[in-house]
Write a protein that holds these residues in place. Structure first.
Motif, PDB file in Angstrom:
ATOM      1  N   TYR A 124       0.832  -1.206   0.000  1.00 32.33           N
ATOM      2  CA  TYR A 124       0.000   0.000   0.000  1.00 32.33           C
ATOM      3  C   TYR A 124       0.870   1.262   0.000  1.00 32.33           C
ATOM      4  O   TYR A 124       0.660   2.183  -0.809  1.00 32.33           O
ATOM      5  CB  TYR A 124      -0.909  -0.025   1.224  1.00 32.33           C
ATOM      6  N   GLU A 125       1.855   1.291   0.880  1.00 33.53           N
ATOM      7  CA  GLU A 125       2.717   2.468   0.965  1.00 33.53           C
ATOM      8  C   GLU A 125       3.551   2.642  -0.302  1.00 33.53           C
ATOM      9  O   GLU A 125       3.783   3.771  -0.750  1.00 33.53           O
ATOM     10  CB  GLU A 125       3.615   2.377   2.193  1.00 33.53           C
ATOM     11  N   ALA A 126       3.973   1.533  -0.903  1.00 29.87           N
ATOM     12  CA  ALA A 126       4.747   1.619  -2.147  1.00 29.87           C
ATOM     13  C   ALA A 126       3.893   2.173  -3.278  1.00 29.87           C
ATOM     14  O   ALA A 126       4.372   2.957  -4.115  1.00 29.87           O
ATOM     15  CB  ALA A 126       5.291   0.244  -2.517  1.00 29.87           C
ATOM     16  N   ALA A 127       2.611   1.776  -3.321  1.00 26.42           N
ATOM     17  CA  ALA A 127       1.701   2.278  -4.352  1.00 26.42           C
ATOM     18  C   ALA A 127       1.529   3.789  -4.233  1.00 26.42           C
ATOM     19  O   ALA A 127       1.575   4.519  -5.237  1.00 26.42           O
ATOM     20  CB  ALA A 127       0.350   1.579  -4.236  1.00 26.42           C
ATOM     21  N   LEU A 128       1.323   4.272  -3.004  1.00 29.99           N
ATOM     22  CA  LEU A 128       1.175   5.714  -2.799  1.00 29.99           C
ATOM     23  C   LEU A 128       2.472   6.446  -3.145  1.00 29.99           C
ATOM     24  O   LEU A 128       2.449   7.519  -3.753  1.00 29.99           O
ATOM     25  CB  LEU A 128       0.791   6.006  -1.356  1.00 29.99           C
ATOM     26  N   GLU A 129       3.597   5.859  -2.760  1.00 34.69           N
ATOM     27  CA  GLU A 129       4.876   6.528  -2.970  1.00 34.69           C
ATOM     28  C   GLU A 129       5.198   6.682  -4.449  1.00 34.69           C
ATOM     29  O   GLU A 129       5.767   7.697  -4.872  1.00 34.69           O
ATOM     30  CB  GLU A 129       5.986   5.768  -2.252  1.00 34.69           C
ATOM     31  N   ARG A 130       4.840   5.671  -5.270  1.00 37.45           N
ATOM     32  CA  ARG A 130       5.080   5.769  -6.717  1.00 37.45           C
ATOM     33  C   ARG A 130       4.374   6.991  -7.293  1.00 37.45           C
ATOM     34  O   ARG A 130       4.943   7.746  -8.082  1.00 37.45           O
ATOM     35  CB  ARG A 130       4.582   4.508  -7.432  1.00 37.45           C
ATOM     36  N   VAL A 131       3.108   7.169  -6.918  1.00 31.59           N
ATOM     37  CA  VAL A 131       2.339   8.288  -7.455  1.00 31.59           C
ATOM     38  C   VAL A 131       2.801   9.601  -6.824  1.00 31.59           C
ATOM     39  O   VAL A 131       2.853  10.639  -7.495  1.00 31.59           O
ATOM     40  CB  VAL A 131       0.830   8.065  -7.229  1.00 31.59           C
ATOM     41  N   ALA A 132       3.168   9.575  -5.539  1.00 35.87           N
ATOM     42  CA  ALA A 132       3.667  10.785  -4.882  1.00 35.87           C
ATOM     43  C   ALA A 132       4.946  11.277  -5.550  1.00 35.87           C
ATOM     44  O   ALA A 132       5.146  12.490  -5.729  1.00 35.87           O
ATOM     45  CB  ALA A 132       3.903  10.514  -3.401  1.00 35.87           C
ATOM     46  N   ASP A 133       5.827  10.356  -5.933  1.00 30.66           N
ATOM     47  CA  ASP A 133       7.059  10.746  -6.630  1.00 30.66           C
ATOM     48  C   ASP A 133       6.744  11.436  -7.947  1.00 30.66           C
ATOM     49  O   ASP A 133       7.421  12.396  -8.343  1.00 30.66           O
ATOM     50  CB  ASP A 133       7.943   9.526  -6.874  1.00 30.66           C
ATOM     51  N   LEU A 134       5.716  10.952  -8.638  1.00 27.13           N
ATOM     52  CA  LEU A 134       5.299  11.580  -9.886  1.00 27.13           C
ATOM     53  C   LEU A 134       4.861  13.023  -9.632  1.00 27.13           C
ATOM     54  O   LEU A 134       5.271  13.943 -10.341  1.00 27.13           O
ATOM     55  CB  LEU A 134       4.141  10.780 -10.511  1.00 27.13           C
ATOM     56  N   LEU A 135       4.046  13.234  -8.605  1.00 26.52           N
ATOM     57  CA  LEU A 135       3.575  14.582  -8.302  1.00 26.52           C
ATOM     58  C   LEU A 135       4.703  15.496  -7.839  1.00 26.52           C
ATOM     59  O   LEU A 135       4.734  16.677  -8.185  1.00 26.52           O
ATOM     60  CB  LEU A 135       2.481  14.524  -7.236  1.00 26.52           C
ATOM     61  N   ARG A 136       5.644  14.936  -7.066  1.00 25.67           N
ATOM     62  CA  ARG A 136       6.773  15.754  -6.621  1.00 25.67           C
ATOM     63  C   ARG A 136       7.563  16.270  -7.824  1.00 25.67           C
ATOM     64  O   ARG A 136       8.025  17.410  -7.836  1.00 25.67           O
ATOM     65  CB  ARG A 136       7.699  14.946  -5.712  1.00 25.67           C
ATOM     66  N   SER A 216     -12.074  11.378  -2.931  1.00 26.29           N
ATOM     67  CA  SER A 216     -11.472  11.495  -1.599  1.00 26.29           C
ATOM     68  C   SER A 216     -10.230  10.627  -1.450  1.00 26.29           C
ATOM     69  O   SER A 216      -9.429  10.834  -0.528  1.00 26.29           O
ATOM     70  CB  SER A 216     -12.490  11.169  -0.503  1.00 26.29           C
ATOM     71  N   ALA A 217     -10.019   9.672  -2.349  1.00 18.59           N
ATOM     72  CA  ALA A 217      -8.798   8.863  -2.294  1.00 18.59           C
ATOM     73  C   ALA A 217      -7.561   9.725  -2.511  1.00 18.59           C
ATOM     74  O   ALA A 217      -6.485   9.423  -1.984  1.00 18.59           O
ATOM     75  CB  ALA A 217      -8.844   7.745  -3.336  1.00 18.59           C
ATOM     76  N   TYR A 218      -7.728  10.835  -3.269  1.00 16.85           N
ATOM     77  CA  TYR A 218      -6.564  11.690  -3.514  1.00 16.85           C
ATOM     78  C   TYR A 218      -5.971  12.220  -2.209  1.00 16.85           C
ATOM     79  O   TYR A 218      -4.749  12.399  -2.092  1.00 16.85           O
ATOM     80  CB  TYR A 218      -6.916  12.882  -4.414  1.00 16.85           C
ATOM     81  N   VAL A 219      -6.814  12.474  -1.202  1.00 20.51           N
ATOM     82  CA  VAL A 219      -6.318  13.069   0.032  1.00 20.51           C
ATOM     83  C   VAL A 219      -5.402  12.086   0.767  1.00 20.51           C
ATOM     84  O   VAL A 219      -4.541  12.480   1.549  1.00 20.51           O
ATOM     85  CB  VAL A 219      -7.474  13.564   0.917  1.00 20.51           C
ATOM     86  N   LEU A 220      -5.566  10.772   0.518  1.00 25.35           N
ATOM     87  CA  LEU A 220      -4.608   9.789   1.039  1.00 25.35           C
ATOM     88  C   LEU A 220      -3.220  10.079   0.475  1.00 25.35           C
ATOM     89  O   LEU A 220      -2.211  10.025   1.187  1.00 25.35           O
ATOM     90  CB  LEU A 220      -5.043   8.371   0.657  1.00 25.35           C
ATOM     91  N   LEU A 221      -3.184  10.387  -0.818  1.00 25.97           N
ATOM     92  CA  LEU A 221      -1.928  10.707  -1.491  1.00 25.97           C
ATOM     93  C   LEU A 221      -1.369  12.034  -0.989  1.00 25.97           C
ATOM     94  O   LEU A 221      -0.164  12.182  -0.770  1.00 25.97           O
ATOM     95  CB  LEU A 221      -2.175  10.769  -2.997  1.00 25.97           C
ATOM     96  N   HIS A 222      -2.264  12.988  -0.788  1.00 31.24           N
ATOM     97  CA  HIS A 222      -1.897  14.313  -0.299  1.00 31.24           C
ATOM     98  C   HIS A 222      -1.102  14.219   1.003  1.00 31.24           C
ATOM     99  O   HIS A 222      -0.200  15.024   1.251  1.00 31.24           O
ATOM    100  CB  HIS A 222      -3.212  15.089  -0.093  1.00 31.24           C
ATOM    101  N   HIS A 223      -1.409  13.217   1.828  1.00 30.27           N
ATOM    102  CA  HIS A 223      -0.754  13.093   3.125  1.00 30.27           C
ATOM    103  C   HIS A 223       0.635  12.453   3.052  1.00 30.27           C
ATOM    104  O   HIS A 223       1.348  12.432   4.062  1.00 30.27           O
ATOM    105  CB  HIS A 223      -1.649  12.311   4.099  1.00 30.27           C
ATOM    106  N   VAL A 224       1.029  11.934   1.907  1.00 26.42           N
ATOM    107  CA  VAL A 224       2.383  11.376   1.780  1.00 26.42           C
ATOM    108  C   VAL A 224       3.200  12.120   0.730  1.00 26.42           C
ATOM    109  O   VAL A 224       4.345  11.781   0.461  1.00 26.42           O
ATOM    110  CB  VAL A 224       2.348   9.863   1.425  1.00 26.42           C
ATOM    111  N   PHE A 225       2.611  13.161   0.155  1.00 29.04           N
ATOM    112  CA  PHE A 225       3.202  13.895  -0.953  1.00 29.04           C
ATOM    113  C   PHE A 225       4.349  14.801  -0.507  1.00 29.04           C
ATOM    114  O   PHE A 225       5.293  15.056  -1.239  1.00 29.04           O
ATOM    115  CB  PHE A 225       2.079  14.692  -1.637  1.00 29.04           C
ATOM    116  N   GLY A 226       4.285  15.294   0.724  1.00 28.32           N
ATOM    117  CA  GLY A 226       5.274  16.256   1.195  1.00 28.32           C
ATOM    118  C   GLY A 226       6.495  15.618   1.814  1.00 28.32           C
ATOM    119  O   GLY A 226       6.772  14.425   1.645  1.00 28.32           O
ATOM    120  N   GLU A 227       7.234  16.447   2.562  1.00 27.58           N
ATOM    121  CA  GLU A 227       8.412  15.948   3.263  1.00 27.58           C
ATOM    122  C   GLU A 227       8.786  16.911   4.379  1.00 27.58           C
ATOM    123  O   GLU A 227       8.401  18.085   4.371  1.00 27.58           O
ATOM    124  CB  GLU A 227       9.598  15.770   2.316  1.00 27.58           C
TER     125      GLU A 227
END
Length: 238
Positions: A124-136, A216-227
């Motif tokens: 689950y965390e790897a899936a979010l991180e892949r997309v978060a890296d794209l947004l970063r 609302s699933a996007y907000v899950l991503l929003h919470h791992v997008f930063g640093e």
């Protein structure tokens, strides 16, 4: 007022101040107007009880762009972030669920409720991180301007190539995170309601929507997008 300005920023919140900083650095004459007698907006620090000061509204930080921190020399001006050892605590009927403090500790918490969910956490965390890296990678790029001609089309194509470069699983996750509800996305990964509710909290905090609302699933991503302090997905107290 007889002075003339190149730009007027209404509201001296953190976004307004940042905007004014970059306009001024580009050589423009900028005026910032604010109705309160303090600046900072949601990020202002105020004394809420004699001797106690705190950020009055923006109580945690993760999404402040590292480039902005560097450009404005915030660290040299006293900015620092204390990382949170625990992200969330959920009291239950006679029990509790605690998230944060590293994947191993969170996995052990999940295992008390579901071995399957504990095993699913890394994926689950790897899936979010892949997309978060794209947004970063796209965060500091100007979005293509509709009607902007050939230049805008080329910019859109270049940004689209980054999405296309993701593995097929990553493309599916990106699409799901932008269109699905948090409930739909979490149901694909976890079985226990307590575990799903813990993540669903991230999808509704600060968001005027429930976990079943489309998008609302996007907000899950929003919470791992930063640093924070160079650590991806971390949150802290400024």
């Amino acid at each position: 007022m007889t002075q003339r300005f190149d730009a007027v920023v209404i509201g001296a919140g953190h976004n307004g101040l940042t905007c004014a900083f970059y306009l001024a650095r580009a050589g423009l004459k900028v005026c910032v107007v604010e109705r309160r007698d303090v600046v900072g907006g949601a990020a202002v620090t105020e004394e809420f009880h004699p001797g106690f000061r705190n950020s009055a509204a923006s109580y945690t930080v993760s999404l402040l762009q590292p480039k902005v921190i560097a450009d404005m020399k915030l660290v040299e001006r006293g900015y620092r972030v204390i990382e949170r050892p625990v992200s969330n605590f959920f009291p239950l009927d006679g029990d509790y669920l605690k998230l944060g403090g590293g994947a191993e500790r969170t996995r052990a918490e999940f295992a008390r409720f579901s071995a399957k969910d504990a095993a699913a956490l890394d994926g689950y965390e790897a899936a979010l991180e892949r997309v978060a890296d794209l947004l970063r990678s796209m965060a500091l790029k100007t979005p293509p301007n509709a009607g902007g001609g050939v230049t805008a089309l080329l910019a859109a194509a270049a940004q689209g190539r980054q999405v296309a470069a993701l593995p097929i699983e990553g493309q599916r996750d990106a699409l799901a995170l932008f269109v699905q509800s948090a409930r739909e996305f979490l149901d694909q990964w976890f079985e226990n309601d307590h575990v799903k509710a813990a993540f669903a909290f991230d999808a509704v905090v600060g968001n005027y929507a429930g976990p079943s609302a489309p998008g609302s699933a996007y907000v899950l991503l929003h919470h791992v997008f930063g640093e924070v302090n160079g650590k991806k997905g971390a949150w802290g107290h400024p």
